[in-house]
Write an enzyme that holds these catalytic residues in place. Structure first.
Site, PDB file in Angstrom:
ATOM      1  N   GLN A 144     -83.546  99.242  24.883  1.00 22.57           N
ATOM      2  CA  GLN A 144     -83.434  98.246  23.952  1.00 22.57           C
ATOM      3  C   GLN A 144     -81.910  97.729  23.579  1.00 22.57           C
ATOM      4  O   GLN A 144     -81.469  98.521  22.741  1.00 22.57           O
ATOM      5  CB  GLN A 144     -84.344  98.282  22.671  1.00 22.57           C
ATOM      6  CG  GLN A 144     -84.220  97.424  21.517  1.00 22.57           C
ATOM      7  CD  GLN A 144     -84.813  95.980  22.133  1.00 22.57           C
ATOM      8  OE1 GLN A 144     -85.502  95.603  22.912  1.00 22.57           O
ATOM      9  NE2 GLN A 144     -83.880  94.894  21.525  1.00 22.57           N
ATOM     10  N   GLN A 160     -80.840  94.377  22.190  1.00 22.33           N
ATOM     11  CA  GLN A 160     -80.482  93.525  21.099  1.00 22.33           C
ATOM     12  C   GLN A 160     -80.500  94.385  19.931  1.00 22.33           C
ATOM     13  O   GLN A 160     -81.568  95.202  19.822  1.00 22.33           O
ATOM     14  CB  GLN A 160     -81.544  92.531  21.212  1.00 22.33           C
ATOM     15  CG  GLN A 160     -81.054  91.413  20.195  1.00 22.33           C
ATOM     16  CD  GLN A 160     -82.056  90.165  20.375  1.00 22.33           C
ATOM     17  OE1 GLN A 160     -83.132  90.072  20.804  1.00 22.33           O
ATOM     18  NE2 GLN A 160     -81.990  89.157  19.453  1.00 22.33           N
ATOM     19  N   GLU A 210     -91.598  85.300  24.973  1.00 18.41           N
ATOM     20  CA  GLU A 210     -90.614  85.849  25.628  1.00 18.41           C
ATOM     21  C   GLU A 210     -90.171  85.030  27.110  1.00 18.41           C
ATOM     22  O   GLU A 210     -88.878  84.932  27.353  1.00 18.41           O
ATOM     23  CB  GLU A 210     -90.957  87.232  26.203  1.00 18.41           C
ATOM     24  CG  GLU A 210     -91.168  88.293  25.217  1.00 18.41           C
ATOM     25  CD  GLU A 210     -90.457  88.446  23.866  1.00 18.41           C
ATOM     26  OE1 GLU A 210     -89.274  87.986  24.073  1.00 18.41           O
ATOM     27  OE2 GLU A 210     -90.928  88.593  22.794  1.00 18.41           O
ATOM     28  N   TYR A 249     -87.171  82.400  12.850  1.00 18.65           N
ATOM     29  CA  TYR A 249     -88.316  82.156  13.674  1.00 18.65           C
ATOM     30  C   TYR A 249     -89.003  80.740  13.233  1.00 18.65           C
ATOM     31  O   TYR A 249     -89.032  79.828  13.947  1.00 18.65           O
ATOM     32  CB  TYR A 249     -89.327  83.075  13.916  1.00 18.65           C
ATOM     33  CG  TYR A 249     -88.558  84.500  14.783  1.00 18.65           C
ATOM     34  CD1 TYR A 249     -87.512  85.257  14.128  1.00 18.65           C
ATOM     35  CD2 TYR A 249     -89.252  84.857  15.764  1.00 18.65           C
ATOM     36  CE1 TYR A 249     -87.323  86.407  14.925  1.00 18.65           C
ATOM     37  CE2 TYR A 249     -88.838  86.016  16.465  1.00 18.65           C
ATOM     38  CZ  TYR A 249     -87.692  86.680  15.971  1.00 18.65           C
ATOM     39  OH  TYR A 249     -87.391  87.647  16.771  1.00 18.65           O
TER      40      TYR A 249
HETATM   41  N1  BES Z   1     -85.609  89.018  21.073  1.00 17.83           N
HETATM   42  C1  BES Z   1     -86.727  89.354  20.328  1.00 17.83           C
HETATM   43  C2  BES Z   1     -86.836  90.722  19.643  1.00 17.83           C
HETATM   44  C3  BES Z   1     -85.577  91.160  18.911  1.00 17.83           C
HETATM   45  C4  BES Z   1     -85.241  90.549  17.775  1.00 17.83           C
HETATM   46  C5  BES Z   1     -84.954  92.431  19.204  1.00 17.83           C
HETATM   47  C6  BES Z   1     -84.146  90.907  16.970  1.00 17.83           C
HETATM   48  C7  BES Z   1     -83.854  92.826  18.431  1.00 17.83           C
HETATM   49  C8  BES Z   1     -83.497  92.045  17.501  1.00 17.83           C
HETATM   50  C9  BES Z   1     -87.823  89.016  20.907  1.00 17.83           C
HETATM   51  O1  BES Z   1     -88.127  87.933  21.574  1.00 17.83           O
HETATM   52  C10 BES Z   1     -88.906  88.678  19.792  1.00 17.83           C
HETATM   53  O2  BES Z   1     -88.755  87.675  19.197  1.00 17.83           O
HETATM   54  N2  BES Z   1     -90.024  89.503  19.561  1.00 17.83           N
HETATM   55  C11 BES Z   1     -91.040  89.404  18.728  1.00 17.83           C
HETATM   56  C12 BES Z   1     -92.193  88.555  19.383  1.00 17.83           C
HETATM   57  C13 BES Z   1     -93.211  87.449  18.457  1.00 17.83           C
HETATM   58  C14 BES Z   1     -92.223  86.811  17.714  1.00 17.83           C
HETATM   59  C15 BES Z   1     -93.874  86.765  19.338  1.00 17.83           C
HETATM   60  C16 BES Z   1     -91.681  90.531  18.363  1.00 17.83           C
HETATM   61  O3  BES Z   1     -90.972  91.475  18.625  1.00 17.83           O
HETATM   62  O4  BES Z   1     -92.329  90.576  17.460  1.00 17.83           O
HETATM   63 ZN    ZN Z   2     -87.742  86.318  20.550  1.00 15.17          ZN
END
Ligand code: BES
Ligand code: ZN
Length: 633
Positions: free
Chosen positions: A170, A172, A331, A414
């Site tokens: 992972q 990010q 995603e 978000y």
């Molecule tokens: N890119 C993110 C996951 C992420 C965010 C990793 C911040 C590290 C730091 C991914 O696209 C995401 O937003 N995932 C959400 C999905 C949901 C909003 C539908 C999750 O993991 O809950």
């Molecule tokens: Zn995201």
């Protein structure tokens, strides 16, 4: 007041790298890598990297790594191609915990280098400085530490199959420097390739295009090759390895999972090809070739991660009815917002996540209809209001553009981000808005972006008049805290029936008879809006009537456990314990430990006891979250 225009800013950045830098490395065998411009303004300065990209940048990474499941370590070499400004004699890379043994140029000549050992390095890690002595390509021999935070090594018991180990990464936001020595900044795009060896019978997948069949090395291991020929920010380099199978969905879509999980995983993501078609109709061609997914073991700390050509997913989104597959839409949408056009700094992560959340909702609307999309939007809106209610309308962290941190969960980057775009869409009209957003993706494809650039681009290419600019309140949305007054509120009809049922319950204790015919979003809305204080009799009646503790939807089970523990409902403790042992997703795990921790001696004793059993199975991201919560007074 307009700052520098978008096109001008881009020109300057491009000029900076073509004029001030020497020619990109010329390779005789492979085509020249595509080099992306960097942004140079103060708002694009990434304080989380040690790199000095204006002096020397990495343009291509070639990894040759062995996965050692016994030692739980990755090791081998990384060859970096560089673009070096005139007069610059060194390059600075990001590392965290790497054990570097040797650095040479491509002719094998040893180069001088220094890896600073910083006492309080933390997540930012340590700068690795290499004196180039004319080299434009360098080879680093190294090993990642056993506790590399980007990597999670799962024992067979932590997988569904129970026989083979598993590995996933992972990246990010700034974790990839724990296994790849490169410039780990989202504004410094790099193409990459990899050769990875793994013990049989494990399969390896990466966020790049697989090259041919794996090569049998004759020593019980196989070598897999991958290429990403489009420049990506390095947090998008990802790997997973395990006993996994593949099933095709459409001509360019498919899903990987452990064999015993694959049927359920496939059923849940079976609409993915349709989603790609819908996304392309909205905002233009999908530029990455294939869109495959891997459903990982439950230790994966996020819901999903948008790794190019290979989205990583938690298995906890599987509900049996595709009700949580907005995750896939999300995603997938990142293939435009985030992966094509990328936040240059993490403080602007709304450019990735907010734009994606808006786009996700448009895909959901296109594939499943307005009713579902409006319900999901209404949940987001409620989330914004709840968070603003908690931290205050003027809390500085509630501006979209921040100076770092995801402290406020998903509500700002978000949901406020998505409602910003929704508001602009409603004011200028959908056709004009969609045309603008598509040109944003096209004109900034494979490039970094900042809030300022986004604002300038809207002023330049979308806003038609001063009056319209005023109505849009663009700077207020992006740079000021709180929720601007022009917000396009969700349709109150979206949850009319549920909100009526909540009132009936609150006023007369009447349980909703329609519960089992409700959508997942409706059920979530109902649970979200129940009174905070419930007696044990009320909780028992709710569970008996609605089947909360036995739901197959983890989002709903989580809400049940949260409200039951908040009211110290003892029968929920073993349910929570089982859930916390089965699920490693930080979004579920951290809040449940937090609820227990806030429930005095009773809760703290349970939290401590459960965490002692589950800690080892959690990813470092999840552990970090829980430990922050459990260190509070
Ligand atoms: N890119 C993110 C996951 C992420 C965010 C990793 C911040 C590290 C730091 C991914 O696209 C995401 O937003 N995932 C959400 C999905 C949901 C909003 C539908 C999750 O993991 O809950
Ligand atoms: Zn995201």
């Amino acid at each position: 007041m307009r700052r520098i225009t978008a096109s001008l800013a881009l020109l300057l950045a491009t000029a900076a790298c073509t004029n001030a830098m020497s020619e990109p490395p010329v390779s005789t065998t492979a085509p020249e890598p595509m080099v992306s411009p960097i942004l140079t303004g103060p708002e694009a300065l990434d304080t989380l990297t040690w790199a000095e990209p204006q002096k020397a940048r990495v343009t291509h990474v070639a990894l040759d790594l062995d996965l050692d499941f016994d030692a739980k370590r990755v090791g081998g070499s990384a060859v970096l191609d560089l673009l070096v400004a005139k007069g610059a004699d060194r390059i600075v890379l990001d590392t965290n915990g790497l054990e570097v043994t040797r650095i040479t140029d491509t002719a094998g000549r040893e180069l001088d280098w220094a890896l600073e050992e910083l006492e309080e390095a933390g997540e930012k890690g340590s700068p690795l400085t290499v004196i180039l002595d004319g080299a434009r390509s360098i080879r680093i021999d190294y090993r990642a530490p056993q506790d590399a935070t980007a990597l999670q090594w799962l024992s067979p018991e932590q997988t569904a199959g129970g026989v083979h180990p598993f590995l996933f990464s992972q990246g990010q936001a700034i974790l990839n420097r724990t296994w790849i020595p490169t410039q780990d900044s989202p504004g410094i795009r790099q193409t990459w390739e990899a050769r990875i060896t793994a013990p049989k019978p494990l399969d390896v997948v990466m966020s790049g295009v697989v090259q041919g069949e794996p090569e049998d090395l004759g020593n019980g291991r196989r070598a897999f090759r991958f290429v990403m020929d489009k420049p990506v920010p390095p947090y998008l380099i990802a790997i997973a390895a395990g006993d996994i199978d593949f099933r095709a969905i459409g001509p360019r879509t498919g899903v990987w999972a452990e064999p015993s999980v694959l049927p359920r995983a496939y059923a849940e993501v079976a609409d993915t090809e349709e989603m790609v078609v819908a996304a392309e109709e909205l905002y233009g061609e999908y530029r990455w070739g294939r869109y495959d997914m891997i459903v990982l073991p439950p230790a994966f700390p996020y819901g999903g991660m948008e790794n190019p050509v290979m989205t990583f997913l938690t298995p906890t989104f599987i509900a049996g009815d595709r009700s949580n597959n907005g995750l896939v839409a999300h995603e997938l949408a990142h293939s435009w917002s985030g992966n094509l056009v990328t936040n240059a700094v993490w403080g602007d992560s709304w450019l990735n996540e907010g734009v994606t959340t808006y786009f996700e909702n448009r895909i959901v609307e296109a594939v499943y209809g307005k009713a579902r999309a409006e319900q999901e939007a209404a949940l987001m809106y409620a989330n914004i209001l709840e968070t603003l209610g908690e931290v205050g309308d003027d809390a500085p962290g509630t501006a979209l553009s921040t100076d770092g941190g995801y402290e406020l969960g998903s509500a700002i980057a978000y949901d406020k981000g998505a409602f910003f775009l929704r508001t602009v869409e409603r004011i200028v009209g959908r056709d004009r808005f969609d045309a603008w957003l598509q040109q944003w993706f096209d004109n900034h494809a494979f490039q970094p972006a900042t809030s300022e650039l986004f604002y300038d681009d809207m002023m330049e290419n979308l806003v038609a008049s001063d009056a319209e600019a005023e109505r849009l309140m663009l700077r207020k949305w992006i740079f000021e805290p709180g929720l601007p007054g022009n917000v396009a509120k969700p349709d109150p009809a979206a949850f009319a029936a549920v909100d009526g049922a909540v009132a009936h319950y609150a006023d007369h204790g009447m349980l909703p008879e329609a519960w089992s015919s409700w959508t997942a979003a409706e059920q979530i809305r109902f649970l979200d809006n129940l009174p905070a204080e419930l007696t044990h009799e009320q909780l028992a009646a709710l569970d008996a009537a609605l089947g909360l503790s036995s739901t197959g939807n983890n989002e709903i089970l989580f809400l049940w456990l949260e409200m039951a523990l908040e009211n110290r409902y003892e029968p929920a403790v073993p349910q929570a314990e089982a859930f916390l042992a089965r699920v490693g997703r930080a979004k579920f795990v951290r809040p449940l430990f937090a609820v227990l921790w806030n429930e005095g001696e009773w809760g703290r004793a349970h939290a401590t006891r459960i965490y002692a059993k589950t800690r080892d199975s959690y990813h470092s991201v999840t552990r970090g979250g829980v430990e922050r919560v459990m260190s509070a007074e």
